[in-house]
Write a protein that holds these residues in place. Structure first.
Motif, PDB file in Angstrom:
ATOM      1  N   THR A   1       0.877  -1.175   0.000  1.00  0.00           N
ATOM      2  CA  THR A   1       0.000   0.000   0.000  1.00  0.00           C
ATOM      3  C   THR A   1       0.911   1.220   0.000  1.00  0.00           C
ATOM      4  OG1 THR A   1      -0.328   0.689   2.306  1.00  0.00           O
ATOM      5  CG2 THR A   1      -1.489  -1.328   1.599  1.00  0.00           C
TER       6      THR A   1
ATOM      7  N   THR B   1       1.164   3.368   2.247  1.00  0.00           N
ATOM      8  CA  THR B   1       1.678   3.690   3.589  1.00  0.00           C
ATOM      9  C   THR B   1       2.794   2.722   3.961  1.00  0.00           C
ATOM     10  OG1 THR B   1      -0.045   2.333   4.611  1.00  0.00           O
ATOM     11  CG2 THR B   1      -0.501   4.702   4.350  1.00  0.00           C
ATOM     12  N   VAL B   2       2.413   1.463   4.175  1.00  0.00           N
ATOM     13  CA  VAL B   2       3.380   0.401   4.472  1.00  0.00           C
ATOM     14  C   VAL B   2       2.859  -0.868   3.799  1.00  0.00           C
ATOM     15  CG1 VAL B   2       4.023   1.411   6.713  1.00  0.00           C
ATOM     16  CG2 VAL B   2       2.194  -0.300   6.622  1.00  0.00           C
TER      17      VAL B   2
ATOM     18  N   ARG C   1      -0.091 -11.487  16.916  1.00  0.00           N
ATOM     19  CA  ARG C   1      -0.798 -10.280  17.337  1.00  0.00           C
ATOM     20  C   ARG C   1      -1.909 -10.630  18.321  1.00  0.00           C
ATOM     21  NH1 ARG C   1      -2.054  -5.277  14.052  1.00  0.00           N
ATOM     22  NH2 ARG C   1      -4.129  -4.553  14.554  1.00  0.00           N
TER      23      ARG C   1
ATOM     24  N   THR D   1      -7.590   6.321   7.793  1.00  0.00           N
ATOM     25  CA  THR D   1      -8.516   5.279   8.258  1.00  0.00           C
ATOM     26  C   THR D   1      -9.593   5.939   9.094  1.00  0.00           C
ATOM     27  OG1 THR D   1      -6.851   3.532   8.231  1.00  0.00           O
ATOM     28  CG2 THR D   1      -8.716   3.220   9.719  1.00  0.00           C
TER      29      THR D   1
ATOM     30  N   ILE E   1     -12.906   5.346  11.634  1.00  0.00           N
ATOM     31  CA  ILE E   1     -13.578   4.361  12.499  1.00  0.00           C
ATOM     32  C   ILE E   1     -15.071   4.647  12.399  1.00  0.00           C
ATOM     33  CG2 ILE E   1     -13.775   3.424  14.831  1.00  0.00           C
ATOM     34  CD1 ILE E   1     -10.947   3.121  13.593  1.00  0.00           C
TER      35      ILE E   1
ATOM     36  N   THR F   1     -17.690  -1.131  15.755  1.00  0.00           N
ATOM     37  CA  THR F   1     -17.148  -0.221  14.734  1.00  0.00           C
ATOM     38  C   THR F   1     -16.163  -0.982  13.857  1.00  0.00           C
ATOM     39  OG1 THR F   1     -15.430   0.402  16.286  1.00  0.00           O
ATOM     40  CG2 THR F   1     -17.361   1.865  16.139  1.00  0.00           C
TER      41      THR F   1
ATOM     42  N   GLY G   1     -12.553  -0.168  11.480  1.00  0.00           N
ATOM     43  CA  GLY G   1     -11.542   0.720  10.909  1.00  0.00           C
ATOM     44  C   GLY G   1     -11.497   0.435   9.419  1.00  0.00           C
TER      45      GLY G   1
ATOM     46  N   ARG H   1     -10.385   1.834   5.302  1.00  0.00           N
ATOM     47  CA  ARG H   1      -9.754   2.811   4.418  1.00  0.00           C
ATOM     48  C   ARG H   1      -9.659   2.281   2.999  1.00  0.00           C
ATOM     49  NH1 ARG H   1      -4.165   3.750   2.951  1.00  0.00           N
ATOM     50  NH2 ARG H   1      -2.856   1.935   3.352  1.00  0.00           N
TER      51      ARG H   1
ATOM     52  N   PRO I   1      -3.322  -5.700   8.604  1.00  0.00           N
ATOM     53  CA  PRO I   1      -2.402  -4.948   9.453  1.00  0.00           C
ATOM     54  C   PRO I   1      -1.082  -4.795   8.705  1.00  0.00           C
ATOM     55  CG  PRO I   1      -2.369  -7.243  10.091  1.00  0.00           C
ATOM     56  CD  PRO I   1      -3.310  -7.141   8.910  1.00  0.00           C
ATOM     57  N   SER I   2      -0.156  -4.061   9.269  1.00  0.00           N
ATOM     58  CA  SER I   2       1.170  -3.982   8.669  1.00  0.00           C
ATOM     59  C   SER I   2       1.802  -5.377   8.680  1.00  0.00           C
ATOM     60  CB  SER I   2       2.028  -2.981   9.428  1.00  0.00           C
ATOM     61  OG  SER I   2       1.950  -3.226  10.819  1.00  0.00           O
TER      62      SER I   2
ATOM     63  N   ILE J   1      -5.418   7.593  11.808  1.00  0.00           N
ATOM     64  CA  ILE J   1      -6.707   7.007  12.216  1.00  0.00           C
ATOM     65  C   ILE J   1      -7.549   8.070  12.917  1.00  0.00           C
ATOM     66  CG2 ILE J   1      -7.876   5.176  13.483  1.00  0.00           C
ATOM     67  CD1 ILE J   1      -5.419   3.479  13.349  1.00  0.00           C
TER      68      ILE J   1
ATOM     69  N   MET K   1      -2.551   0.779  19.851  1.00  0.00           N
ATOM     70  CA  MET K   1      -1.622   1.840  20.184  1.00  0.00           C
ATOM     71  C   MET K   1      -0.972   1.602  21.531  1.00  0.00           C
ATOM     72  SD  MET K   1      -1.592   3.499  17.489  1.00  0.00           S
ATOM     73  CE  MET K   1      -0.830   5.079  17.830  1.00  0.00           C
TER      74      MET K   1
END
Ligand code: TXA
Ligand code: MG
Length: 324
Positions: free
Chosen positions: A32, A34-35, A57, A96, A98, A117, A119, A121, A141-142, A182, A226
């Protein structure tokens, strides 16, 4: 070992192979802007489980769902007017949102970790073509082991997860190099859950509303991912360095030499010309290089806090936090 397909050379084979692997319920590493992401069919519980397993994870940490167009987004979430304006202005791109999930939506509860909810994008670049062809949202995820530095190249992904993966799509270095910003709109207020590749000032300029930061970092973990320690290199990290200690790897900014540099194990400059975009794109790669130098400590010189500097400083602080 993972097969690596260069999307610039074989775009069609890359898409076909990726969709075949995804349909089989297996994750694929995709580029992507971003990463690099570790993507799986967001509607398939087994496929999502494999993401959590591969990354190590925690399952209470929900995944971002990636869509290729607004119709796909609207099948799974509802937009308030502000979120809709943001999506129209900044998608595809590093934002992203929510948003409340629709009851008719088919994203599996494992992807959202049971939250009501989601997330969501719309990414820029090759990954969007893969999603469009696949026809379902991809949870991603990354593409790194949980807690480690996010990958900004196919080589980063291969070094970390290559042995576990079937397929990595290589589109070259990620353009932005930091994860998405986010944002959660609540009662007309904009809450920043993670600073990232979209400068919060651009969100304020579009909406005319202030972007609210959490009162104290870690006070409540709104985006469950986070956690304070994240992006952890093997080496210790020293922030706000104004000089270099013997044997340290220095990551500096703005082309300014620091006292003691000649005794450093390695000196890298995120952007000699002081460009925060360039600095963001180099950050994770330089952290990995500094780590690989064998230095016991990585020293970061200060970076301005405005614009993308906010997200860059956030990642540096997480790299420096006590390890969990
Ligand atoms: O740029 C990016 O966002 C990359 C690329 C691959 O798209 N993805 C990424 O995903 O950074 P990940 O899993 O490393 O980070 C996702 C973050 C986590 O902090 C998670 O807790 C938060 O998004 N998140 C996901 N769904 C959420 C939700 N429903 N409510 C609050 N936070 C959520
Ligand atoms: Mg991550």
């Amino acid at each position: 070992m993972a097969e690596i397909i260069d999307t610039r050379i074989e775009p069609d084979r890359a898409i076909e192979k990726a969709c075949a692997v995804l349909s089989g319920g297996e994750p694929v590493a995709i580029p992507t802007e971003t990463v690099y992401g570790l993507a799986a069919d967001a509607t398939n519980a087994d496929a999502i489980s494999r993401i959590y397993e591969m990354k190590g994870r925690p399952r209470f940490n929900p995944l971002i769902c990636h869509v290729s167009d607004m119709a796909m987004a609207e099948a799974h979430v509802t937009f308030d007017p502000i979120s809709r304006r943001l999506a129209e202005a900044f998608w595809p791109g590093p934002l992203t949102l929510i948003l409340p999930q629709r009851s008719e939506g088919t994203v599996h509860a494992l992807a959202s970790a049971g939250l009501d909810t989601l997330g969501i994008r719309m990414p820029e670049g090759f990954s969007r073509r893969v999603i469009a062809r696949f026809g379902q949202p991809l949870a991603a995820p990354s593409a790194n082991t949980s807690g480690k530095i996010s990958p900004t190249s196919a080589a980063h992904v291969e070094a970390d997860l290559g042995a576990k993966l079937k397929l990595i799509l290589d589109a070259g270095p990620a353009e932005i190099g930091l994860e998405s910003t986010i944002l959660k709109v609540e009662d007309g207020r904009l809450r920043l859950l993670r600073p990232g590749g979209l400068d919060a000032a651009e969100i304020e300029a579009l909406t005319g509303l202030p972007v609210e930061r959490p009162e104290a970092a870690g006070a409540t973990i709104e985006a469950p991912g986070m956690l304070p320690s994240h992006y952890a290199p093997g080496a210790a990290v020293r922030l706000n360095a104004t000089d270099v200690h013997t044997g340290e790897a220095l990551i500096r900014f703005g082309g300014k030499a620091l006292p003691g540099e000649n005794a450093a194990a390695l000196v890298l400059d995120l952007s000699p010309s002081g460009d925060l975009r360039e600095a963001a794109a180099n950050l994770f790669d330089y952290m990995k290089k500094a780590d690989a130098s064998g230095a016991r400590t990585i020293a970061f010189s200060p970076v301005p806090s405005e614009g993308l500097g906010e997200a860059i400083l956030d990642r540096m602080q997480r790299a420096a936090a006590p390890r969990n």
